[in-house]
Design an enzyme around this catalytic site. Sequence first.
Site, PDB file in Angstrom:
ATOM      1  N   LYS A 163       2.093  -3.058   6.728  1.00  0.00           N
ATOM      2  CA  LYS A 163       2.483  -2.773   5.347  1.00  0.00           C
ATOM      3  C   LYS A 163       3.936  -2.316   5.257  1.00  0.00           C
ATOM      4  O   LYS A 163       4.626  -2.604   4.273  1.00  0.00           O
ATOM      5  CB  LYS A 163       1.548  -1.723   4.738  1.00  0.00           C
ATOM      6  CG  LYS A 163       0.111  -2.205   4.541  1.00  0.00           C
ATOM      7  CD  LYS A 163       0.023  -3.401   3.604  1.00  0.00           C
ATOM      8  CE  LYS A 163      -1.418  -3.768   3.272  1.00  0.00           C
ATOM      9  NZ  LYS A 163      -1.521  -4.938   2.378  1.00  0.00           N
ATOM     10  N   TYR A 223      -2.300  -1.263  10.520  1.00  0.00           N
ATOM     11  CA  TYR A 223      -2.235  -1.421   9.067  1.00  0.00           C
ATOM     12  C   TYR A 223      -0.911  -0.884   8.531  1.00  0.00           C
ATOM     13  O   TYR A 223      -0.220  -1.548   7.745  1.00  0.00           O
ATOM     14  CB  TYR A 223      -3.412  -0.684   8.429  1.00  0.00           C
ATOM     15  CG  TYR A 223      -3.544  -0.872   6.941  1.00  0.00           C
ATOM     16  CD1 TYR A 223      -4.263  -1.938   6.418  1.00  0.00           C
ATOM     17  CD2 TYR A 223      -2.971   0.030   6.045  1.00  0.00           C
ATOM     18  CE1 TYR A 223      -4.401  -2.117   5.042  1.00  0.00           C
ATOM     19  CE2 TYR A 223      -3.096  -0.134   4.673  1.00  0.00           C
ATOM     20  CZ  TYR A 223      -3.819  -1.207   4.179  1.00  0.00           C
ATOM     21  OH  TYR A 223      -3.943  -1.377   2.815  1.00  0.00           O
ATOM     22  N   SER A 256       0.858  -1.167   0.000  1.00  0.00           N
ATOM     23  CA  SER A 256       0.000   0.000   0.000  1.00  0.00           C
ATOM     24  C   SER A 256       0.900   1.224   0.000  1.00  0.00           C
ATOM     25  O   SER A 256       2.082   1.129   0.351  1.00  0.00           O
ATOM     26  CB  SER A 256      -0.877  -0.003   1.261  1.00  0.00           C
ATOM     27  OG  SER A 256      -1.480   1.253   1.477  1.00  0.00           O
TER      28      SER A 256
END
Length: 261
Positions: free
Chosen positions: A160, A156, A143
């Site tokens: 990532k 998150y 991402s």
Amino acid sequence: MENNDAAMPRNILITGAGGGLGRGLALYFERCGHRLLLLDSNEASLVATIGQLASPESCLLSGVVDITSAEEVEAFVNRNTELNIDVLVNNAGTQHVVAIEDLSVEKWDLLLDVMLKGPFLLSRAVLPRMRKNNFGRIVNIGSFHSLVASPFKSAYVAAKHGLLGLAKVAALETASVDITVNTICPSYIKTPLVDAQIKAQAEMHNIPESEVINRIMLEPMPKKVFITTDEIAATIEFLMSHGARNITGQTLVIDGGGTAR
């Protein structure tokens, strides 16, 4: 055995294939003539994806698998030891938008397990067969949050970011054979996961969903458009090719110019 023909069909293992980007990738790769191995944690969603394929025979193997379980991952990969796994797409993901002080340990563990431990377990499971065949491509779906942070997304962002490190180490360890390991880092793709984020952000900031889309999501992107599944799939298709054999340990950012600032 060398697989240098970029046009030849590949056996592609996709995690999180039950919806969103994973389903879109499966349908795209089938149209390109590739064969599929599909994983998801939700049986109904996985069945729905397979039902949308033009030909059920395109799916060589499917399974409802908890990718955070080493035992379940190994059992799936070893269900057919004669079946080549040419490409692994570590796509499965989840999200939880909340301030750090309100983030439970359970949610932290879930996000890190799905998006970092899972890719590690899958990579570990498929690499021996890729080495044996002297060919393999591992593509992690990262991402733009692999490179930059946003508030309320600590787990998150941490997962990532960690994915980039995992890919770089794996790339170095496989440099002696025709295996590459890369991470694609897109900005927002219009999937159910992003739809859920839009709703959560709107509720958190007490603003309309349209404002979340235009001010929070698209404003940092100079091109001001969501990324499409086909763009991600086409990038993976290139990474599968012989022409990309020296692209490894890299971060390919598809973000409309957002991280160029």
